[in-house]
Design an enzyme around this catalytic site. Sequence first.
Site, short mmCIF file in Angstrom:
data_model
loop_
_atom_site.label_atom_id
_atom_site.label_comp_id
_atom_site.label_asym_id
_atom_site.label_seq_id
_atom_site.Cartn_x
_atom_site.Cartn_y
_atom_site.Cartn_z
N GLU A 1 82.16 -24.46 45.08
CA GLU A 1 82.78 -23.32 45.74
C GLU A 1 83.50 -23.83 46.99
O GLU A 1 83.06 -24.80 47.60
CB GLU A 1 81.71 -22.32 46.21
N LYS B 1 84.44 -24.30 50.73
CA LYS B 1 83.66 -24.14 51.95
C LYS B 1 84.57 -23.48 52.97
O LYS B 1 85.47 -24.12 53.52
CB LYS B 1 83.18 -25.50 52.43
N ASP C 1 86.08 -21.98 56.23
CA ASP C 1 85.96 -22.31 57.65
C ASP C 1 85.96 -21.01 58.44
O ASP C 1 86.98 -20.56 58.92
CB ASP C 1 87.14 -23.21 58.06
N TYR D 1 78.34 -16.21 49.21
CA TYR D 1 78.10 -17.40 48.40
C TYR D 1 76.65 -17.61 47.98
O TYR D 1 76.32 -18.59 47.31
CB TYR D 1 78.60 -18.65 49.13
N LYS E 1 83.47 -32.90 52.34
CA LYS E 1 84.40 -32.52 53.42
C LYS E 1 85.56 -33.48 53.50
O LYS E 1 85.39 -34.68 53.41
CB LYS E 1 83.67 -32.52 54.76
N CYS F 1 113.90 -35.92 88.70
CA CYS F 1 113.82 -36.78 87.51
C CYS F 1 112.92 -37.97 87.80
O CYS F 1 113.14 -38.69 88.78
CB CYS F 1 115.22 -37.26 87.12
N CYS G 1 115.28 -41.33 87.86
CA CYS G 1 116.35 -41.60 88.82
C CYS G 1 116.24 -40.75 90.08
O CYS G 1 116.98 -40.97 91.03
CB CYS G 1 117.72 -41.39 88.17
N CYS H 1 117.71 -33.65 83.37
CA CYS H 1 118.18 -34.48 84.46
C CYS H 1 119.70 -34.51 84.33
O CYS H 1 120.22 -34.96 83.32
CB CYS H 1 117.61 -35.89 84.34
N CYS I 1 121.79 -41.74 84.74
CA CYS I 1 120.34 -41.93 84.76
C CYS I 1 119.97 -43.00 83.73
O CYS I 1 120.44 -42.97 82.59
CB CYS I 1 119.64 -40.61 84.42
#
Length: 672
Positions: A118, A120, A122, A232, A320, A413, A416, A431, A436
């Site tokens: 089955e 699993k 979560d 389940y 898993k 920046c 620079c 910038c 730069c």
Amino acid sequence: MAAPAVKDVQARLDELRAELNHHLYRYHVLDDPEISDAAYDRLYDELKALEDEYPDLITPDSPTQRVGAPPSDKFEKSRHLTPMGSLDKVTTDEALAKWAEDVRKRLDSDEPVAYVLEPKIDGSAINLVYEDGVFIRGATRGDGYQGEDVTPNLRTISAIPLQMRDLGDDLPAVLEVRGEVYMPLSGFRQFNERLTSEGKATAPNPRNAAAGSLRQKDSSITAARPLSIWIYGLGRRDGLGTATHWETLEWLREHGFRTNPFAERVDSIEDVMQACREWELRRAELDYEIDGIVIKVDSHEQQARLGALHERPRWARAFKWAPMTAQTKLLKIAIRVGRTGALNPWAMLEPVEVGGVTVSKATLHNEEDINRKQIREGDLVIVQRAGDVIPQVVGPAGAHRPGTKEFRMPKKCPLCGANVVKPEGEAMHRCPNRDCPSRGIETLNNWVMAAADIEGVGEQLVRRLWDVGLVRSVPDLYRLTKEQLLELDGFQEKSASNVIASIERSKEIPFRRVLYGLNIPDVGGVTAGVLARELGTIDRLLGATVEELQAIDGIGPDRAASIAEWFEDKANCNLVEELRGLGLRMEIGEEERPVEGPLSGQSYVITGTLESYTREEAKAALEALGAKVGDSVSKKTTGLVAGEGPGSKLAKAQKAGVPVLDERALQKLLGR
DNA sequence: TAGCCTCGAGTTCA
DNA sequence: CTCGAGGCTA
């Protein structure tokens, strides 16, 4: 008009309740409703009206009685009648085989062993208690022995029957039913959209959303959440005489419980392994998250002989996959400045395993996104690698650490020192300094990695060459000599020759690649190709007016202006001339002209891994026949070529009704 | 003008 | 791969 006799009212109430319960069963358990939602609502409204008139006749298991318990201050502890054990987990086929071997040894015979698989889910594990078929109370798993009594909240979940279906058989006096409450992905997305529009922090994942919803003090809040449940198994089962787990699932389903339709029963551990592999693919198509497969020995009698160790049954395992989400510490938010001057924040993370790889950094897009997701330096955060490969920081794992504060983009920046600007309505900070160093370095990176794709030259080498001052522009790269390279640490005769040779070879790249590498704003690979095809030479581009450019298909006012402006800049024209002088192509070659073929006018998208071609080869083969190969699926896509391990494109194609081709169909299409 | 579709830009790890 | 935004079309 005389009031109807109480006896008649009672009869109608019974009838309505039975009918409503029947329709809930059709809807939730059989997934096969007989009536419309509106028709259901009419029955419900009639029952509600009748009950309002005769409040004395309301029973706690009436379908109307799902919401209404007053908010409580705290949750009482509730002891499970039988403990809710946990499962040992396995992650590999070898471990599965070892377990099967252990099962066989302990059973001490050659008798056949059947397994039930089955998904699993979560979500949040819960235990429901029914007495004589009526839902009495329910609790979270807690520590396995006692959990929190969240009965009023569970009652709001319409997939949980308040009254078991009466099939005329004897229902156990006391029955513990176990399942997993979850939030469907579709509901989760809507839920988060609503939170966002209300300016609230979003839930990091469906499991947290489900668990949080169950722990609401006010059950009317839970009622508004899109929760459902998969059942389940059983805890205490007072004389229920099923012989196998498979039979138990059937019994549960018949008696009104929502069991997962994908459960399957197989006869060998090899089939179990095969099923686990299939599940990994199916997983992406489900409307709920699963983090593995639960495998149980089917026979109750065999289960009893196998027993348990420390509340963990020897007759079951959780298979898993590597987790797709993980928690880790966000050490720092660093800034990288891109080739267009965009400031890109990214997360430096304490390295953590996610989906089988170690993640240590992740992009954070922009300031707004960071703060909307409540991501802060120093916090524990959730990192995920969902359907895609690229990790993302989803949000904080719980409350903020003390002392953390909202992220602010730097004012200057980091490279620079120029003042950072953020144009109104745009998401990115920039910038503005055209000189730069970031722009120079990133332009070079883009050249060696994407535009010219020079083998043997990568980001690291570009950085070094920049730092020692040898290469500060693309033309510099082509003036680099072997002697200069040999002076750098770690360069030997051979490696230096190779680098120089492959730089030299890259002078042959097609015109459109050169255009792309010039780094004209709003001109990427595709637009560069269009420009090359339509205008043919760099000189026509240099002379082109905004109007001429805009007349080209795919180029509108913004791009046209951007291109014209770029070529007006003297420095850019000098760059072009320098490159021309160095021998790079400044006009279109024969091979760049579009191909006419049997597939002209068709467009394909490729996903997953193909067996007999690389993606590039498949793309080239399709293009050779005149087809276009794109990378996103839309309604106009002719077909999706899907190999092993397809990504999210497959789902998109199916949704858009785009035909999906497997490798065989591709071969046929290519006439091979 | 809205709603697709497509493109650009930045992106991870082994 | 995903996001944002430009371009095209109904």
